[in-house]
Design a protein around this motif. Structure first.
Motif, PDB file in Angstrom:
ATOM      1  N   ASN A  67       0.824  -1.221   0.000  1.00 52.24           N
ATOM      2  CA  ASN A  67       0.000   0.000   0.000  1.00 52.24           C
ATOM      3  C   ASN A  67       0.852   1.264   0.000  1.00 52.24           C
ATOM      4  O   ASN A  67       0.562   2.243   0.693  1.00 52.24           O
ATOM      5  CB  ASN A  67      -0.962   0.019   1.194  1.00 52.24           C
ATOM      6  CG  ASN A  67      -2.174  -0.876   0.968  1.00 52.24           C
ATOM      7  OD1 ASN A  67      -2.281  -1.536  -0.059  1.00 52.24           O
ATOM      8  ND2 ASN A  67      -3.078  -0.892   1.922  1.00 52.24           N
ATOM      9  N   LEU A  68       1.908   1.226  -0.819  1.00 49.77           N
ATOM     10  CA  LEU A  68       2.806   2.370  -0.953  1.00 49.77           C
ATOM     11  C   LEU A  68       2.764   2.889  -2.386  1.00 49.77           C
ATOM     12  O   LEU A  68       2.489   2.132  -3.325  1.00 49.77           O
ATOM     13  CB  LEU A  68       4.238   1.966  -0.593  1.00 49.77           C
ATOM     14  CG  LEU A  68       4.501   1.678   0.888  1.00 49.77           C
ATOM     15  CD1 LEU A  68       5.876   1.048   1.065  1.00 49.77           C
ATOM     16  CD2 LEU A  68       4.393   2.959   1.719  1.00 49.77           C
ATOM     17  N   PRO A  69       3.041   4.177  -2.585  1.00 54.73           N
ATOM     18  CA  PRO A  69       3.051   4.729  -3.947  1.00 54.73           C
ATOM     19  C   PRO A  69       4.197   4.146  -4.766  1.00 54.73           C
ATOM     20  O   PRO A  69       5.219   3.721  -4.218  1.00 54.73           O
ATOM     21  CB  PRO A  69       3.232   6.232  -3.720  1.00 54.73           C
ATOM     22  CG  PRO A  69       3.855   6.350  -2.370  1.00 54.73           C
ATOM     23  CD  PRO A  69       3.325   5.208  -1.564  1.00 54.73           C
ATOM     24  N   TYR A  70       4.017   4.144  -6.083  1.00 51.02           N
ATOM     25  CA  TYR A  70       5.039   3.607  -6.976  1.00 51.02           C
ATOM     26  C   TYR A  70       5.084   4.435  -8.250  1.00 51.02           C
ATOM     27  O   TYR A  70       4.222   5.293  -8.488  1.00 51.02           O
ATOM     28  CB  TYR A  70       4.776   2.132  -7.285  1.00 51.02           C
ATOM     29  CG  TYR A  70       3.381   1.813  -7.767  1.00 51.02           C
ATOM     30  CD1 TYR A  70       3.077   1.774  -9.127  1.00 51.02           C
ATOM     31  CD2 TYR A  70       2.358   1.534  -6.865  1.00 51.02           C
ATOM     32  CE1 TYR A  70       1.805   1.479  -9.571  1.00 51.02           C
ATOM     33  CE2 TYR A  70       1.074   1.240  -7.304  1.00 51.02           C
ATOM     34  CZ  TYR A  70       0.806   1.207  -8.656  1.00 51.02           C
ATOM     35  OH  TYR A  70      -0.466   0.918  -9.094  1.00 51.02           O
ATOM     36  N   CYS A  71       6.103   4.198  -9.069  1.00 49.38           N
ATOM     37  CA  CYS A  71       6.355   5.031 -10.246  1.00 49.38           C
ATOM     38  C   CYS A  71       5.231   4.927 -11.271  1.00 49.38           C
ATOM     39  O   CYS A  71       4.696   3.841 -11.515  1.00 49.38           O
ATOM     40  CB  CYS A  71       7.672   4.622 -10.914  1.00 49.38           C
ATOM     41  SG  CYS A  71       9.144   4.996  -9.948  1.00 49.38           S
ATOM     42  N   ASN A  72       4.924   6.053 -11.886  1.00 50.31           N
ATOM     43  CA  ASN A  72       3.957   6.056 -12.976  1.00 50.31           C
ATOM     44  C   ASN A  72       4.548   5.370 -14.202  1.00 50.31           C
ATOM     45  O   ASN A  72       5.754   5.432 -14.448  1.00 50.31           O
ATOM     46  CB  ASN A  72       3.564   7.491 -13.337  1.00 50.31           C
ATOM     47  CG  ASN A  72       2.679   8.121 -12.283  1.00 50.31           C
ATOM     48  OD1 ASN A  72       1.835   7.457 -11.695  1.00 50.31           O
ATOM     49  ND2 ASN A  72       2.867   9.408 -12.034  1.00 50.31           N
ATOM     50  N   GLY A  73       3.682   4.730 -14.967  1.00 54.73           N
ATOM     51  CA  GLY A  73       4.132   4.078 -16.190  1.00 54.73           C
ATOM     52  C   GLY A  73       4.802   2.742 -15.972  1.00 54.73           C
ATOM     53  O   GLY A  73       5.244   2.104 -16.928  1.00 54.73           O
ATOM     54  N   LEU A  74       4.892   2.299 -14.727  1.00 54.19           N
ATOM     55  CA  LEU A  74       5.482   0.989 -14.415  1.00 54.19           C
ATOM     56  C   LEU A  74       4.437   0.174 -13.664  1.00 54.19           C
ATOM     57  O   LEU A  74       4.481   0.038 -12.440  1.00 54.19           O
ATOM     58  CB  LEU A  74       6.753   1.158 -13.575  1.00 54.19           C
ATOM     59  CG  LEU A  74       7.963   1.720 -14.328  1.00 54.19           C
ATOM     60  CD1 LEU A  74       9.080   2.092 -13.364  1.00 54.19           C
ATOM     61  CD2 LEU A  74       8.469   0.718 -15.363  1.00 54.19           C
ATOM     62  N   LYS A  75       3.463  -0.332 -14.415  1.00 50.29           N
ATOM     63  CA  LYS A  75       2.375  -1.041 -13.760  1.00 50.29           C
ATOM     64  C   LYS A  75       2.880  -2.338 -13.135  1.00 50.29           C
ATOM     65  O   LYS A  75       3.783  -2.989 -13.666  1.00 50.29           O
ATOM     66  CB  LYS A  75       1.234  -1.306 -14.735  1.00 50.29           C
ATOM     67  CG  LYS A  75       1.547  -2.188 -15.913  1.00 50.29           C
ATOM     68  CD  LYS A  75       0.318  -2.298 -16.809  1.00 50.29           C
ATOM     69  CE  LYS A  75       0.559  -3.224 -17.991  1.00 50.29           C
ATOM     70  NZ  LYS A  75      -0.629  -3.310 -18.868  1.00 50.29           N
ATOM     71  N   PRO A  76       2.329  -2.702 -11.990  1.00 55.55           N
ATOM     72  CA  PRO A  76       2.847  -3.837 -11.214  1.00 55.55           C
ATOM     73  C   PRO A  76       2.805  -5.167 -11.964  1.00 55.55           C
ATOM     74  O   PRO A  76       1.839  -5.478 -12.653  1.00 55.55           O
ATOM     75  CB  PRO A  76       1.914  -3.872  -9.998  1.00 55.55           C
ATOM     76  CG  PRO A  76       1.374  -2.487  -9.887  1.00 55.55           C
ATOM     77  CD  PRO A  76       1.239  -2.004 -11.296  1.00 55.55           C
ATOM     78  N   ARG A  77       3.893  -5.921 -11.810  1.00 58.99           N
ATOM     79  CA  ARG A  77       3.964  -7.332 -12.220  1.00 58.99           C
ATOM     80  C   ARG A  77       4.204  -8.131 -10.941  1.00 58.99           C
ATOM     81  O   ARG A  77       5.223  -7.958 -10.278  1.00 58.99           O
ATOM     82  CB  ARG A  77       5.105  -7.567 -13.214  1.00 58.99           C
ATOM     83  CG  ARG A  77       4.854  -6.988 -14.602  1.00 58.99           C
ATOM     84  CD  ARG A  77       6.099  -7.106 -15.462  1.00 58.99           C
ATOM     85  NE  ARG A  77       6.542  -8.491 -15.575  1.00 58.99           N
ATOM     86  CZ  ARG A  77       6.166  -9.331 -16.552  1.00 58.99           C
ATOM     87  NH1 ARG A  77       5.347  -8.903 -17.495  1.00 58.99           N
ATOM     88  NH2 ARG A  77       6.609 -10.564 -16.595  1.00 58.99           N
ATOM     89  N   PHE A  78       3.259  -9.012 -10.619  1.00 55.24           N
ATOM     90  CA  PHE A  78       3.222  -9.577  -9.273  1.00 55.24           C
ATOM     91  C   PHE A  78       3.976 -10.894  -9.102  1.00 55.24           C
ATOM     92  O   PHE A  78       4.018 -11.434  -8.010  1.00 55.24           O
ATOM     93  CB  PHE A  78       1.764  -9.750  -8.833  1.00 55.24           C
ATOM     94  CG  PHE A  78       1.065  -8.438  -8.592  1.00 55.24           C
ATOM     95  CD1 PHE A  78       1.169  -7.798  -7.372  1.00 55.24           C
ATOM     96  CD2 PHE A  78       0.332  -7.835  -9.602  1.00 55.24           C
ATOM     97  CE1 PHE A  78       0.544  -6.579  -7.149  1.00 55.24           C
ATOM     98  CE2 PHE A  78      -0.303  -6.614  -9.393  1.00 55.24           C
ATOM     99  CZ  PHE A  78      -0.194  -5.991  -8.162  1.00 55.24           C
ATOM    100  N   ASN A  79       4.575 -11.415 -10.146  1.00 57.20           N
ATOM    101  CA  ASN A  79       5.306 -12.684 -10.013  1.00 57.20           C
ATOM    102  C   ASN A  79       6.767 -12.429  -9.652  1.00 57.20           C
ATOM    103  O   ASN A  79       7.687 -12.770 -10.384  1.00 57.20           O
ATOM    104  CB  ASN A  79       5.214 -13.485 -11.317  1.00 57.20           C
ATOM    105  CG  ASN A  79       5.732 -12.708 -12.510  1.00 57.20           C
ATOM    106  OD1 ASN A  79       5.679 -11.479 -12.515  1.00 57.20           O
ATOM    107  ND2 ASN A  79       6.245 -13.402 -13.511  1.00 57.20           N
ATOM    108  N   TYR A  80       6.991 -11.793  -8.499  1.00 56.46           N
ATOM    109  CA  TYR A  80       8.357 -11.433  -8.120  1.00 56.46           C
ATOM    110  C   TYR A  80       8.936 -12.421  -7.107  1.00 56.46           C
ATOM    111  O   TYR A  80       8.212 -13.110  -6.393  1.00 56.46           O
ATOM    112  CB  TYR A  80       8.405 -10.015  -7.554  1.00 56.46           C
ATOM    113  CG  TYR A  80       7.439  -9.734  -6.417  1.00 56.46           C
ATOM    114  CD1 TYR A  80       7.724 -10.130  -5.110  1.00 56.46           C
ATOM    115  CD2 TYR A  80       6.248  -9.046  -6.648  1.00 56.46           C
ATOM    116  CE1 TYR A  80       6.854  -9.858  -4.068  1.00 56.46           C
ATOM    117  CE2 TYR A  80       5.369  -8.766  -5.615  1.00 56.46           C
ATOM    118  CZ  TYR A  80       5.675  -9.177  -4.331  1.00 56.46           C
ATOM    119  OH  TYR A  80       4.806  -8.911  -3.300  1.00 56.46           O
ATOM    120  N   GLN A  81      10.275 -12.460  -7.046  1.00 61.17           N
ATOM    121  CA  GLN A  81      10.971 -13.356  -6.138  1.00 61.17           C
ATOM    122  C   GLN A  81      10.936 -12.805  -4.709  1.00 61.17           C
ATOM    123  O   GLN A  81      10.822 -11.596  -4.485  1.00 61.17           O
ATOM    124  CB  GLN A  81      12.423 -13.542  -6.604  1.00 61.17           C
ATOM    125  CG  GLN A  81      13.235 -12.254  -6.574  1.00 61.17           C
ATOM    126  CD  GLN A  81      14.579 -12.360  -7.255  1.00 61.17           C
ATOM    127  OE1 GLN A  81      14.916 -11.569  -8.103  1.00 61.17           O
ATOM    128  NE2 GLN A  81      15.376 -13.346  -6.875  1.00 61.17           N
TER     129      GLN A  81
END
Length: 325
Positions: A67-81
């Motif tokens: 629930n933190l802000p993140y960069c515009n134009g970099l939509k989340p990809r949730f399959n992270y390590q």
């Protein structure tokens, strides 16, 4: 080696660069992302610029899940390590991102999409604009009943027509024993599709089939010519409202057919729906219930008992309203 698991050094470099990018954007700068990816790839030749771009999207996903802000134009990809999340949280512990409320983060993302212009919506069906918006925000398509964005339900609207709130089966059946009995008693022949169906939408005024809604302080009755067919307990309606609509953003759009797309006009953020107001709106004829039953072979197909509200009454349902855009 390309294709192998990322090392802690590579992950740390990506996270550091991402947080610098976020800080620069918040200061009004416009760094060229491709240059950042190229520079990182030169320092870490086992990773391509494209792989760093994808890693940045993974970092967005970590921040989104926190629930933190993140960069515009970099939509989340949730399959992270798992390592990535640990490194992100470690760096945030040393260099924290100023926290924002989820609706403030949503405002940032929707403002970015609005300024970007038309959003492609080439899927089929009535929900295509909502699906396209979720895709643009990086929300994975799923059948979850949880709210869409950091606990906020998203609803796209083209006009002030009826807005679906939720689907809920009756709390109690009376004259109709169950939905199958309801269908058997009141279905009509659909000549266009050559089947029996029960499709209708009604409020507190009888529709062409004789259905209407009646209320007391504790329940809503589905009536047919002065006979109660089934009913909804007020607490069940309240549960349905709170499960999806404790916080809801209504995104008003303008849709285009060629090419299939839409633009964002405005966003209304609503909180805390009131069951007392819901019952009042039923009595005022502002709330509708839809039957969506049809016969398929020997089975009765049910698309839900849909509760809908007039578009110009949405604000009235909630205790708190705010214009995000």
């Amino acid at each position: 080696m390309r294709g192998s698991n990322w090392s802690e050094k590579e992950v740390s470099a990506a996270v550091t660069a991402y947080l610098k990018l976020y800080s620069a954007e918040k200061n009004g700068e416009k760094p060229v992302k491709s240059h950042i990816y190229n520079d990182l790839s030169k320092l870490h030749p086992n990773r391509t610029p494209k792989s760093f771009e994808l890693k940045f999207q993974n970092i967005s996903a970590v921040l989104h899940n926190e629930n933190l802000p993140y960069c515009n134009g970099l939509k989340p990809r949730f399959n992270y390590q798992k390592l990535l999340r640990l490194v992100v949280l470690d760096q945030l512990d040393r260099t924290p991102i100023p926290s924002l409320e989820p609706h403030e983060i949503l405002r940032e993302k929707l403002s970015f999409l609005k300024n970007k212009g038309a959003i492609k919506a080439d899927k089929k069906g009535t929900g295509k604009h909502g699906l396209a918006l979720e895709e643009a925000l990086g929300i994975s398509a799923n059948s979850s009943k949880k709210p869409d964005f950091m606990g906020i339900e998203l609803k796209t609207k083209k006009d002030k027509s009826l807005q679906t709130l939720f689907s809920r089966t009756p709390s109690n059946y009376n004259y109709a024993i169950d939905k199958n009995d309801l269908f058997r008693k009141f279905a009509y022949q659909d000549p266009k599709r050559g089947r029996k169906a029960l499709y209708t939408s009604f409020n507190n005024t009888p529709d062409s089939l004789g259905f209407y809604l009646a209320t007391t302080d504790q329940k809503i009755s589905v009536m047919h010519k002065n006979r109660e067919l089934c009913s909804y307990e007020a607490e069940d309606i309240e549960s349905a409202l709170l499960s999806k609509h404790t916080r809801t953003a209504y995104i008003y759009i303008t849709a285009k057919s060629s090419p299939p797309s839409f633009t964002i006009n405005s966003v209304k953020y609503c909180q805390h729906p009131s069951i007392i107001r819901f019952l009042r709106l039923v009595r005022e004829g502002k709330i509708y219930l839809d039957f969506t039953l049809s016969e398929k072979g020997e089975k009765i197909k049910d698309h839900g008992f849909l509760w809908r509200i007039k578009g110009d009454s949405i604000n009235t349902l909630y205790l708190s309203n705010e214009d995000l855009i």
